[in-house]
Design an enzyme around this catalytic site. Structure first.
Site, short mmCIF file in Angstrom:
data_model
loop_
_atom_site.label_atom_id
_atom_site.label_comp_id
_atom_site.label_asym_id
_atom_site.label_seq_id
_atom_site.Cartn_x
_atom_site.Cartn_y
_atom_site.Cartn_z
N HIS A 123 0.84 -1.19 0.00
CA HIS A 123 0.00 0.00 0.00
C HIS A 123 0.88 1.25 0.00
O HIS A 123 2.11 1.15 0.11
CB HIS A 123 -1.00 0.00 1.16
CG HIS A 123 -0.38 -0.03 2.53
ND1 HIS A 123 0.34 -1.10 3.01
CD2 HIS A 123 -0.41 0.89 3.54
CE1 HIS A 123 0.73 -0.84 4.25
NE2 HIS A 123 0.30 0.35 4.58
N HIS A 125 1.32 3.92 1.98
CA HIS A 125 1.83 4.64 3.14
C HIS A 125 3.35 4.71 3.12
O HIS A 125 4.04 3.77 2.70
CB HIS A 125 1.34 3.98 4.43
CG HIS A 125 -0.12 4.22 4.68
ND1 HIS A 125 -0.87 3.45 5.54
CD2 HIS A 125 -0.98 5.14 4.16
CE1 HIS A 125 -2.12 3.89 5.55
NE2 HIS A 125 -2.21 4.91 4.72
N ASP A 127 5.78 4.38 5.16
CA ASP A 127 6.64 3.40 5.78
C ASP A 127 6.68 2.08 5.02
O ASP A 127 7.42 1.17 5.39
CB ASP A 127 6.23 3.16 7.24
CG ASP A 127 4.79 2.76 7.40
OD1 ASP A 127 3.92 3.37 6.75
OD2 ASP A 127 4.49 1.84 8.18
N HIS A 128 5.91 1.98 3.95
CA HIS A 128 5.93 0.79 3.10
C HIS A 128 6.40 1.10 1.68
O HIS A 128 6.76 0.18 0.94
CB HIS A 128 4.53 0.16 3.04
CG HIS A 128 4.06 -0.35 4.36
ND1 HIS A 128 4.14 -1.69 4.72
CD2 HIS A 128 3.54 0.29 5.43
CE1 HIS A 128 3.66 -1.84 5.95
NE2 HIS A 128 3.30 -0.65 6.40
N HIS A 179 -7.41 -1.37 5.60
CA HIS A 179 -6.43 -0.38 6.07
C HIS A 179 -6.39 0.79 5.09
O HIS A 179 -6.46 1.95 5.48
CB HIS A 179 -5.07 -1.04 6.22
CG HIS A 179 -4.02 -0.14 6.76
ND1 HIS A 179 -4.11 0.47 7.99
CD2 HIS A 179 -2.82 0.26 6.23
CE1 HIS A 179 -3.03 1.21 8.20
NE2 HIS A 179 -2.25 1.11 7.15
N ASP A 203 -0.34 -4.43 5.99
CA ASP A 203 -1.10 -4.02 7.16
C ASP A 203 -2.54 -4.54 7.12
O ASP A 203 -3.38 -4.10 7.91
CB ASP A 203 -1.11 -2.49 7.27
CG ASP A 203 0.24 -1.94 7.67
OD1 ASP A 203 1.14 -2.75 7.99
OD2 ASP A 203 0.42 -0.71 7.64
N HIS A 242 4.54 -5.21 10.27
CA HIS A 242 5.02 -4.60 11.51
C HIS A 242 5.16 -5.65 12.61
O HIS A 242 4.46 -6.66 12.60
CB HIS A 242 4.06 -3.52 12.02
CG HIS A 242 3.95 -2.34 11.13
ND1 HIS A 242 4.72 -1.21 11.28
CD2 HIS A 242 3.15 -2.10 10.06
CE1 HIS A 242 4.40 -0.33 10.34
NE2 HIS A 242 3.45 -0.84 9.60
#
Length: 352
Positions: A123, A125, A127-128, A179, A203, A242
């Site tokens: 996805h 975001h 942090d990915h 998410h 996520d 995570h």
């Protein structure tokens, strides 16, 4: 098939400020999917703490099984994220999942002596996907794939049910909104191989939990968890985005205090945390025993939420879990605003 490491606590990108400032340069870990234990191969060295104020790290250097075609290297980065490097042992082709720190990934690629051809992003975001642009710059011709046009440096948009192939490794793309609306999970398997398959769930699904529902409806999230991911083979290894296992299990225990599987898994996870060891991968069959978000039809979970319809149970669980997280680890206002901006919930300031 071989496999790797995992993340930490139920979307603790709710601690973004420190994560923005550094990326932990910790070694990755390779784990054999064939091994009967969860997470690490037997005989793997313990992971040591010792990054001072940066907190604990979960590091590499476990021996790898060499008899399988697919090997998964799990690479801890940022606050509690994991990148993955999937290696086809015969062709030496490699595919990366959720690239957050590209130079760290390339260190592993170089050490393994493989050819990185593709990035699979779950996805959009940061942090990915934050490392996609730099990685594409460093590796011209790299394919960056995902289901959401918001993914940085995307070269081709994938659709639900699409299948890819990398040597002997098959990849089925599974759209799993919840998410985010464009979240894609990746189911990997090998033909005529006795090893269990793997799913990289980002996520959408984590050990004993799932990501926060930000963009989709509760019904869509329910279908993603129970129909799309929940229908995969029970032996499927789950590699999530995570390391949130301890927090997830503490919430699961609140939901089902009488669930012996939750109690046992929590005890195990605490020991892993003390030893600075990862808690991934889990298996889908295990998740069905202790993950409340996959157990919305169970009477204790319905009783906890006071709801009966599965999607309503799930929605109530999400709200309860959010309250549980806020109580356990409250965010400062600036951190909340930064998190909202990173997740696309706030627009960037317009230039005058």
């Amino acid at each position: 098939m071989e496999a790797g490491v995992h993340e930490k606590a139920q979307h603790r990108m709710e601690r973004p400020p420190r994560s923005l400032l550094y990326s932990r340069k910790v070694p990755c870990l390779a784990v054999g999917v064939r091994t009967p234990c969860l997470g690490l191969e037997r005989g793997a060295p313990a992971l040591r703490k010792g990054f001072g104020s940066l907190g604990a790290s979960r590091r590499e250097d476990a021996g790898c099984l060499s008899s399988a075609t697919m090997k998964v290297k799990v690479i801890p980065v940022l606050e509690d994220n994991y990148m993955y490097l999937v290696i086809e042992e015969h062709t030496r082709e490699a595919v990366a999942v959720d690239v957050a720190v590209p130079k760290r990934l390339l260190e592993i690629v170089g050490r393994e002596g493989v050819s990185l051809t593709t990035v699979l992003t779950t996805h959009h975001h940061w942090d990915h996907a934050r490392g996609n642009a730099e990685l594409a710059r460093l590796r011209p011709g790299l394919a960056v794939l995902g289901a959401d046009e918001r993914i940085c440096a995307l070269t081709r948009r994938l659709v639900h049910g699409e299948e890819l192939r990398f040597g002997a490794i098959h990849v089925r793309c599974l759209l799993t909104p919840g998410h985010t609306s464009g979240h894609m999970s990746y189911f990997l398997w090998e033909e005529e191989c006795p090893d269990p398959p793997a799913v990289f769930s980002g996520d959408a699904l984590s050990v004993a939990g799932c990501g926060l529902r930000l963009e989709s409806t509760a019904q869509q999230m329910y279908e993603s968890l129970t129909e799309t991911l929940g229908s995969l083979p029970p032996e499927t290894k789950v590699f999530c985005g995570h390391e949130h296992t301890l927090g997830n299990l503490e919430f699961a225990q609140k939901v089902e205090p009488g669930n012996d599987h939750v109690r046992a898994k929590l005890s195990w996870a605490k020991k892993r945390d003390e030893d600075d060891l990862p808690t991934v991968p889990s298996t889908l069959s295990e998740e069905l025993l202790y993950n409340p978000f996959l157990r919305v039809a169970e009477e204790p979970v319905r009783k906890f939420t006071g709801k009966a319809a599965p999607a309503e149970v799930l929605e109530a669980l999400c709200k309860e879990r959010a309250s549980f997280q806020r109580a356990a680890e409250p965010l400062q206002p600036q951190a909340r605003a930064l998190l909202a901006l990173q997740w696309g919930l706030l627009g960037t300031p317009r230039q005058k």
